[in-house]
Enzyme design. Sequence first.
Site, PDB file in Angstrom:
ATOM      1  CB  CYS A   1       1.909 -31.066  28.531  1.00 41.54           C
ATOM      2  SG  CYS A   1       0.309 -31.832  28.821  1.00 41.54           S
TER       3      CYS A   1
ATOM      4  CB  CYS B   1       0.612 -38.381  25.576  1.00 43.64           C
ATOM      5  SG  CYS B   1      -0.801 -37.654  26.446  1.00 43.64           S
TER       6      CYS B   1
ATOM      7  CB  CYS C   1       3.013 -35.906  23.435  1.00 43.15           C
ATOM      8  SG  CYS C   1       2.755 -34.132  23.149  1.00 43.15           S
TER       9      CYS C   1
ATOM     10  CB  CYS D   1      -6.677 -26.398  14.341  1.00 40.24           C
ATOM     11  SG  CYS D   1      -7.720 -26.982  13.011  1.00 40.24           S
TER      12      CYS D   1
ATOM     13  CB  CYS E   1     -10.565 -26.413  15.049  1.00 39.88           C
ATOM     14  SG  CYS E   1     -10.259 -28.033  15.800  1.00 39.88           S
TER      15      CYS E   1
ATOM     16  CB  CYS F   1     -12.009 -32.510  15.309  1.00 46.35           C
ATOM     17  SG  CYS F   1     -10.480 -33.033  14.498  1.00 46.35           S
TER      18      CYS F   1
ATOM     19  NE  ARG G   1      -7.791 -32.059   9.429  1.00 50.96           N
ATOM     20  CZ  ARG G   1      -8.481 -31.598  10.468  1.00 50.96           C
ATOM     21  NH1 ARG G   1      -8.117 -31.891  11.682  1.00 50.96           N
ATOM     22  NH2 ARG G   1      -9.523 -30.824  10.267  1.00 50.96           N
TER      23      ARG G   1
HETATM   24  N1  SAM Z   1      -3.044 -31.401  25.082  1.00 50.91           N
HETATM   25  C1  SAM Z   1      -4.230 -31.606  24.377  1.00 50.91           C
HETATM   26  C2  SAM Z   1      -4.627 -33.064  24.310  1.00 50.91           C
HETATM   27  O1  SAM Z   1      -3.773 -33.926  24.399  1.00 50.91           O
HETATM   28  O2  SAM Z   1      -5.813 -33.329  24.154  1.00 50.91           O
HETATM   29  C3  SAM Z   1      -4.220 -31.024  22.974  1.00 50.91           C
HETATM   30  C4  SAM Z   1      -2.952 -31.120  22.134  1.00 50.91           C
HETATM   31  S1  SAM Z   1      -2.400 -32.762  21.700  1.00 50.91           S
HETATM   32  C5  SAM Z   1      -0.800 -32.417  21.048  1.00 50.91           C
HETATM   33  C6  SAM Z   1      -3.442 -33.184  20.328  1.00 50.91           C
HETATM   34  C7  SAM Z   1      -3.225 -34.515  19.647  1.00 50.91           C
HETATM   35  O3  SAM Z   1      -2.050 -34.484  18.843  1.00 50.91           O
HETATM   36  C8  SAM Z   1      -3.012 -35.739  20.518  1.00 50.91           C
HETATM   37  O4  SAM Z   1      -4.194 -36.251  21.036  1.00 50.91           O
HETATM   38  C9  SAM Z   1      -2.406 -36.707  19.522  1.00 50.91           C
HETATM   39  O5  SAM Z   1      -3.412 -37.480  18.907  1.00 50.91           O
HETATM   40  C10 SAM Z   1      -1.706 -35.794  18.507  1.00 50.91           C
HETATM   41  N2  SAM Z   1      -0.244 -35.956  18.584  1.00 50.91           N
HETATM   42  C11 SAM Z   1       0.575 -35.473  19.536  1.00 50.91           C
HETATM   43  N3  SAM Z   1       1.851 -35.820  19.314  1.00 50.91           N
HETATM   44  C12 SAM Z   1       1.844 -36.557  18.178  1.00 50.91           C
HETATM   45  C13 SAM Z   1       2.854 -37.207  17.434  1.00 50.91           C
HETATM   46  N4  SAM Z   1       4.133 -37.210  17.831  1.00 50.91           N
HETATM   47  N5  SAM Z   1       2.511 -37.860  16.306  1.00 50.91           N
HETATM   48  C14 SAM Z   1       1.216 -37.882  15.894  1.00 50.91           C
HETATM   49  N6  SAM Z   1       0.219 -37.288  16.564  1.00 50.91           N
HETATM   50  C15 SAM Z   1       0.515 -36.637  17.693  1.00 50.91           C
HETATM   51 FE1  SF4 Z   2       0.026 -32.981  26.913  1.00 52.21          FE
HETATM   52 FE2  SF4 Z   2       0.947 -33.839  24.580  1.00 52.21          FE
HETATM   53 FE3  SF4 Z   2      -0.601 -35.417  26.036  1.00 52.21          FE
HETATM   54 FE4  SF4 Z   2      -1.665 -33.218  24.875  1.00 52.21          FE
HETATM   55  S1  SF4 Z   2      -0.813 -35.007  23.830  1.00 52.21           S
HETATM   56  S2  SF4 Z   2      -1.984 -33.934  26.971  1.00 52.21           S
HETATM   57  S3  SF4 Z   2       0.104 -31.844  24.970  1.00 52.21           S
HETATM   58  S4  SF4 Z   2       1.447 -34.670  26.623  1.00 52.21           S
END
Ligand code: SAM
Ligand code: SF4
Length: 352
Positions: free
Chosen positions: A53, A57, A60, A97, A128, A188, A260
């Site tokens: 990606c 973030c 992530c 989901c 979802c 959500c 949740r």
């Molecule tokens: N890429 C898309 C986005 O960011 O909107 C969808 C997938 S992203 C992995 C969905 C959510 O997962 C993120 O917004 C975050 O809140 C949660 N998330 C991701 N990594 C995480 C982590 N290490 N611990 C807790 N929540 C996490």
């Molecule tokens: Fe990409 Fe992870 Fe951020 Fe979603 S949360 S946009 S998968 S880096």
Amino acid sequence: MTIRHDWTRAEIQALFDRPLLDLVFEAQGLHRRYHTPNTVQVSTLLSIKTGACPEDCAYCPQSVRYDTGLDAEDLLELQTVTARAQAAKDAGATRFCMGAAYRSPKAKDLAKVAALVRAVKGLGLETCATLGMLTPDQAVALKEAGLDYYNHNLDTSPEYYEKIITTRTYQDRLDTLEAVRAAGMKVCCGGIVGMGEGAEDRVGLLHALVTLPEHPESVPINLLVRVEGTPLADTADLDPFEFVRAIAVARILMPRSHVRLSAGRSGMSDELQALCFLAGANSIFYGEKLLTTGNPDTARDRALFARLGITPEAPPAADVAHGTAAQDTAAPIGTAATPDAAHIATGAPAAA
Ligand code: SAM
Ligand code: SF4
Ligand code: DTB
């Protein structure tokens, strides 16, 4: 009790500052006015497109910028996804989901995801998806394919946000949420705690959620899963009672929503999870994996539900009406929706 959207940060801070037992007591009291007690909604997650990606973030494991040892995977085939969705249903989940590591889906990806949504809906599951930012047209296309919920988190307070993500703005997220609402889908939307934020940022996140034009139907409160290689890998532990407080305050602020108990359950004791349910959490992710990281296995969750006398929540009939199993949903909320769902509550093994 009227549903309020005008909570101030000071009022929310005052909730957080209450003695824990008073806070949890009030949250549980409110919970019982709006929801069936001892009933928890059960969703299963699947990563349909993993890693690589472009976003940054900091929490992530799927960002291409961090070396987390994750193997990237293209969008899964329809048969793979429907097999996983059927398995989730057989194990007792009522919502499926689908998560994709996109900044925002391209047109060709969106068409494929719409086909996945249609197929999963056809199995009689609530649907979802979480695919990143959406345009209004994309949101409409997903709604038309049968998508019930779109997950898009605000993640943290507007102030702390820029320490966590620089590649898209808070406003971008609000715009996507607006597009999802305008398309008629359920929202959500929640966030992550334990990212090194201050108490005022947990207040700021919940303030941002409660002041949305409509409260999200589903509010995931994630505890950061610290993944080696991400900038937040070495973040200090959050006091578990602060996590419980975040759940309780979310429940009080958004009494009609499902709150949740989301990522982070693997590291929690059964007793801490029970306290989260007492504080008003009434939804979980069920299945060995979240997107890329672990979750309690289904046997542990079945045993937990059995020990606590918790029953999985039946999905609303309307949300599975297009599916082949709409007849399974006649059971009222508070009883198991299906024989499959029933074995979560009894601790019995899933049917083969
Ligand atoms: N890429 C898309 C986005 O960011 O909107 C969808 C997938 S992203 C992995 C969905 C959510 O997962 C993120 O917004 C975050 O809140 C949660 N998330 C991701 N990594 C995480 C982590 N290490 N611990 C807790 N929540 C996490
Ligand atoms: Fe990409 Fe992870 Fe951020 Fe979603 S949360 S946009 S998968 S880096
Ligand atoms: C949400 O709020 N939490 C889920 C879901 N929405 C998509 C994701 C949690 C991801 C945890 C890290 C991982 O497994 O990759």
